[in-house]
Design a protein around this motif. Structure first.
Motif, PDB file in Angstrom:
ATOM      1  N   GLY A 266      10.999 -20.212 -43.052  1.00 35.30           N
ATOM      2  CA  GLY A 266      10.975 -20.011 -44.613  1.00 35.30           C
ATOM      3  C   GLY A 266      11.124 -18.434 -44.962  1.00 35.30           C
ATOM      4  O   GLY A 266      10.747 -18.304 -46.074  1.00 35.30           O
ATOM      5  N   GLU A 267      11.870 -18.074 -43.730  1.00 37.03           N
ATOM      6  CA  GLU A 267      11.783 -16.307 -43.997  1.00 37.03           C
ATOM      7  C   GLU A 267      13.555 -15.868 -43.537  1.00 37.03           C
ATOM      8  O   GLU A 267      13.578 -16.891 -42.342  1.00 37.03           O
ATOM      9  N   GLY A 268      14.053 -15.056 -43.838  1.00 33.55           N
ATOM     10  CA  GLY A 268      15.303 -15.433 -43.221  1.00 33.55           C
ATOM     11  C   GLY A 268      16.327 -15.522 -44.603  1.00 33.55           C
ATOM     12  O   GLY A 268      15.946 -15.208 -45.455  1.00 33.55           O
ATOM     13  N   GLU A 269      17.804 -15.975 -43.513  1.00 32.83           N
ATOM     14  CA  GLU A 269      18.622 -15.322 -45.250  1.00 32.83           C
ATOM     15  C   GLU A 269      20.230 -16.218 -44.244  1.00 32.83           C
ATOM     16  O   GLU A 269      20.502 -17.028 -43.053  1.00 32.83           O
ATOM     17  N   ILE A 270      20.793 -17.191 -44.995  1.00 35.93           N
ATOM     18  CA  ILE A 270      22.049 -18.057 -44.345  1.00 35.93           C
ATOM     19  C   ILE A 270      23.335 -16.697 -44.890  1.00 35.93           C
ATOM     20  O   ILE A 270      23.786 -16.385 -45.691  1.00 35.93           O
ATOM     21  N   ALA A 271      24.334 -16.677 -43.826  1.00 36.14           N
ATOM     22  CA  ALA A 271      25.730 -16.311 -44.107  1.00 36.14           C
ATOM     23  C   ALA A 271      26.115 -17.298 -44.210  1.00 36.14           C
ATOM     24  O   ALA A 271      26.281 -18.676 -43.476  1.00 36.14           O
ATOM     25  N   VAL A 272      26.780 -16.773 -45.331  1.00 32.00           N
ATOM     26  CA  VAL A 272      27.801 -18.012 -46.332  1.00 32.00           C
ATOM     27  C   VAL A 272      28.932 -17.902 -45.106  1.00 32.00           C
ATOM     28  O   VAL A 272      29.256 -17.462 -45.149  1.00 32.00           O
ATOM     29  N   PRO A 273      29.603 -19.144 -44.854  1.00 32.46           N
ATOM     30  CA  PRO A 273      30.463 -19.709 -44.331  1.00 32.46           C
ATOM     31  C   PRO A 273      31.513 -18.852 -44.980  1.00 32.46           C
ATOM     32  O   PRO A 273      31.976 -19.061 -45.921  1.00 32.46           O
ATOM     33  N   SER A 274      32.981 -18.687 -44.383  1.00 34.01           N
ATOM     34  CA  SER A 274      33.838 -17.607 -45.169  1.00 34.01           C
ATOM     35  C   SER A 274      34.646 -18.178 -45.813  1.00 34.01           C
ATOM     36  O   SER A 274      35.298 -17.589 -46.676  1.00 34.01           O
ATOM     37  N   THR A 275      34.694 -19.796 -45.029  1.00 33.65           N
ATOM     38  CA  THR A 275      35.924 -20.556 -46.237  1.00 33.65           C
ATOM     39  C   THR A 275      35.097 -20.827 -47.292  1.00 33.65           C
ATOM     40  O   THR A 275      36.284 -21.199 -48.121  1.00 33.65           O
ATOM     41  N   PHE A 276      34.293 -21.054 -47.416  1.00 33.52           N
ATOM     42  CA  PHE A 276      32.993 -20.979 -48.472  1.00 33.52           C
ATOM     43  C   PHE A 276      33.073 -19.866 -49.708  1.00 33.52           C
ATOM     44  O   PHE A 276      32.392 -20.438 -51.056  1.00 33.52           O
ATOM     45  N   ARG A 277      32.563 -18.536 -49.000  1.00 32.22           N
ATOM     46  CA  ARG A 277      32.355 -17.403 -50.232  1.00 32.22           C
ATOM     47  C   ARG A 277      33.559 -17.294 -51.486  1.00 32.22           C
ATOM     48  O   ARG A 277      32.831 -17.404 -52.017  1.00 32.22           O
ATOM     49  N   SER A 278      34.593 -17.665 -51.122  1.00 32.35           N
ATOM     50  CA  SER A 278      35.871 -17.502 -52.195  1.00 32.35           C
ATOM     51  C   SER A 278      35.265 -18.105 -53.465  1.00 32.35           C
ATOM     52  O   SER A 278      35.677 -18.654 -55.071  1.00 32.35           O
ATOM     53  N   ARG A 279      34.386 -19.805 -53.343  1.00 36.06           N
ATOM     54  CA  ARG A 279      34.147 -20.677 -53.851  1.00 36.06           C
ATOM     55  C   ARG A 279      33.671 -20.455 -55.218  1.00 36.06           C
ATOM     56  O   ARG A 279      32.997 -20.925 -55.937  1.00 36.06           O
ATOM     57  N   ILE A 280      32.551 -19.187 -54.271  1.00 32.54           N
ATOM     58  CA  ILE A 280      31.506 -18.893 -55.285  1.00 32.54           C
ATOM     59  C   ILE A 280      32.301 -18.231 -56.680  1.00 32.54           C
ATOM     60  O   ILE A 280      32.245 -16.798 -56.204  1.00 32.54           O
ATOM     61  N   SER A 281      31.591 -18.635 -57.709  1.00 28.78           N
ATOM     62  CA  SER A 281      32.322 -17.846 -58.691  1.00 28.78           C
ATOM     63  C   SER A 281      31.072 -18.013 -59.615  1.00 28.78           C
ATOM     64  O   SER A 281      29.861 -18.409 -59.929  1.00 28.78           O
ATOM     65  N   ALA A 282      31.613 -16.355 -60.828  1.00 30.09           N
ATOM     66  CA  ALA A 282      30.452 -16.566 -62.258  1.00 30.09           C
ATOM     67  C   ALA A 282      29.870 -18.266 -62.659  1.00 30.09           C
ATOM     68  O   ALA A 282      31.567 -18.608 -62.772  1.00 30.09           O
ATOM     69  N   GLY A 283      29.083 -18.802 -63.083  1.00 31.83           N
ATOM     70  CA  GLY A 283      28.846 -20.136 -63.305  1.00 31.83           C
ATOM     71  C   GLY A 283      28.852 -21.233 -62.098  1.00 31.83           C
ATOM     72  O   GLY A 283      28.082 -22.391 -62.340  1.00 31.83           O
ATOM     73  N   SER A 284      29.120 -20.694 -61.268  1.00 30.01           N
ATOM     74  CA  SER A 284      28.379 -21.897 -59.681  1.00 30.01           C
ATOM     75  C   SER A 284      26.802 -21.565 -59.705  1.00 30.01           C
ATOM     76  O   SER A 284      25.994 -21.033 -59.742  1.00 30.01           O
ATOM     77  N   VAL A 285      26.385 -23.313 -59.109  1.00 30.41           N
ATOM     78  CA  VAL A 285      25.247 -23.617 -58.910  1.00 30.41           C
ATOM     79  C   VAL A 285      24.773 -23.003 -57.535  1.00 30.41           C
ATOM     80  O   VAL A 285      25.999 -23.978 -56.843  1.00 30.41           O
ATOM     81  N   LEU A 286      23.812 -22.772 -57.230  1.00 36.70           N
ATOM     82  CA  LEU A 286      23.149 -22.200 -56.057  1.00 36.70           C
ATOM     83  C   LEU A 286      21.880 -24.148 -56.047  1.00 36.70           C
ATOM     84  O   LEU A 286      21.301 -23.307 -56.914  1.00 36.70           O
ATOM     85  N   ALA A 287      21.870 -24.823 -55.261  1.00 37.18           N
ATOM     86  CA  ALA A 287      20.328 -25.693 -55.287  1.00 37.18           C
ATOM     87  C   ALA A 287      20.138 -25.739 -53.801  1.00 37.18           C
ATOM     88  O   ALA A 287      20.967 -26.113 -52.662  1.00 37.18           O
ATOM     89  N   VAL A 288      19.131 -26.014 -53.856  1.00 35.01           N
ATOM     90  CA  VAL A 288      18.285 -26.285 -52.784  1.00 35.01           C
ATOM     91  C   VAL A 288      17.190 -27.630 -52.700  1.00 35.01           C
ATOM     92  O   VAL A 288      16.788 -27.848 -53.638  1.00 35.01           O
ATOM     93  N   SER A 289      18.184 -27.850 -51.673  1.00 39.02           N
ATOM     94  CA  SER A 289      17.034 -29.858 -51.256  1.00 39.02           C
ATOM     95  C   SER A 289      15.882 -29.369 -50.420  1.00 39.02           C
ATOM     96  O   SER A 289      16.156 -29.118 -49.711  1.00 39.02           O
ATOM     97  N   VAL A 290      15.252 -30.532 -50.682  1.00 36.65           N
ATOM     98  CA  VAL A 290      14.327 -31.375 -49.109  1.00 36.65           C
ATOM     99  C   VAL A 290      15.072 -32.488 -48.448  1.00 36.65           C
ATOM    100  O   VAL A 290      15.908 -33.308 -49.152  1.00 36.65           O
ATOM    101  N   GLU A 291      15.427 -31.920 -47.948  1.00 38.21           N
ATOM    102  CA  GLU A 291      15.998 -32.639 -46.310  1.00 38.21           C
ATOM    103  C   GLU A 291      15.787 -33.154 -45.090  1.00 38.21           C
ATOM    104  O   GLU A 291      14.194 -32.733 -44.881  1.00 38.21           O
ATOM    105  N   PRO A 292      15.316 -34.852 -44.709  1.00 35.10           N
ATOM    106  CA  PRO A 292      15.356 -34.380 -43.151  1.00 35.10           C
ATOM    107  C   PRO A 292      15.126 -33.011 -41.935  1.00 35.10           C
ATOM    108  O   PRO A 292      16.125 -32.451 -42.681  1.00 35.10           O
ATOM    109  N   LEU A 293      14.886 -33.114 -41.051  1.00 34.03           N
ATOM    110  CA  LEU A 293      14.682 -32.160 -40.832  1.00 34.03           C
ATOM    111  C   LEU A 293      16.144 -32.211 -40.075  1.00 34.03           C
ATOM    112  O   LEU A 293      16.288 -32.951 -39.279  1.00 34.03           O
TER     113      LEU A 293
END
Length: 80
Positions: free
Chosen positions: A32-59
């Motif tokens: 529950g602690e730490g950070e995620i390094a967003v892969p460089s291939t996806f960084r350019s896709r994050i812009s104003a209006g993009s949505v970040l979401a967290v889901s509960v998934e299988p292990l």
């Protein structure tokens, strides 16, 4: 939260841009602690209006490449 379930689950971070399919940015650490390094291939896709979401998934994360569990957090990106 992920580690405290009766059945082990993972929290997965998703990038959503408009009506495009969500893109997994990775699984959050089980502690529950730490950070995620967003892969460089996806960084350019994050812009104003993009949505970040967290889901509960299988292990280990979604086995299908799309969110399979409930979304527990949403947030819109602002000017970067």
């Amino acid at each position: 939260m992920a580690a405290s379930q009766a059945e082990q689950k993972s929290l997965e971070l998703w990038l959503i841009n408009g009506s495009n399919p969500a893109i997994s940015l990775g699984v959050l650490p089980q502690t529950g602690e730490g950070e995620i390094a967003v892969p460089s291939t996806f960084r350019s896709r994050i812009s104003a209006g993009s949505v970040l979401a967290v889901s509960v998934e299988p292990l280990g994360g979604s086995p299908t490449g799309v969110a399979t569990g409930p979304i527990i957090a949403l947030g819109k990106a602002r000017n970067l």
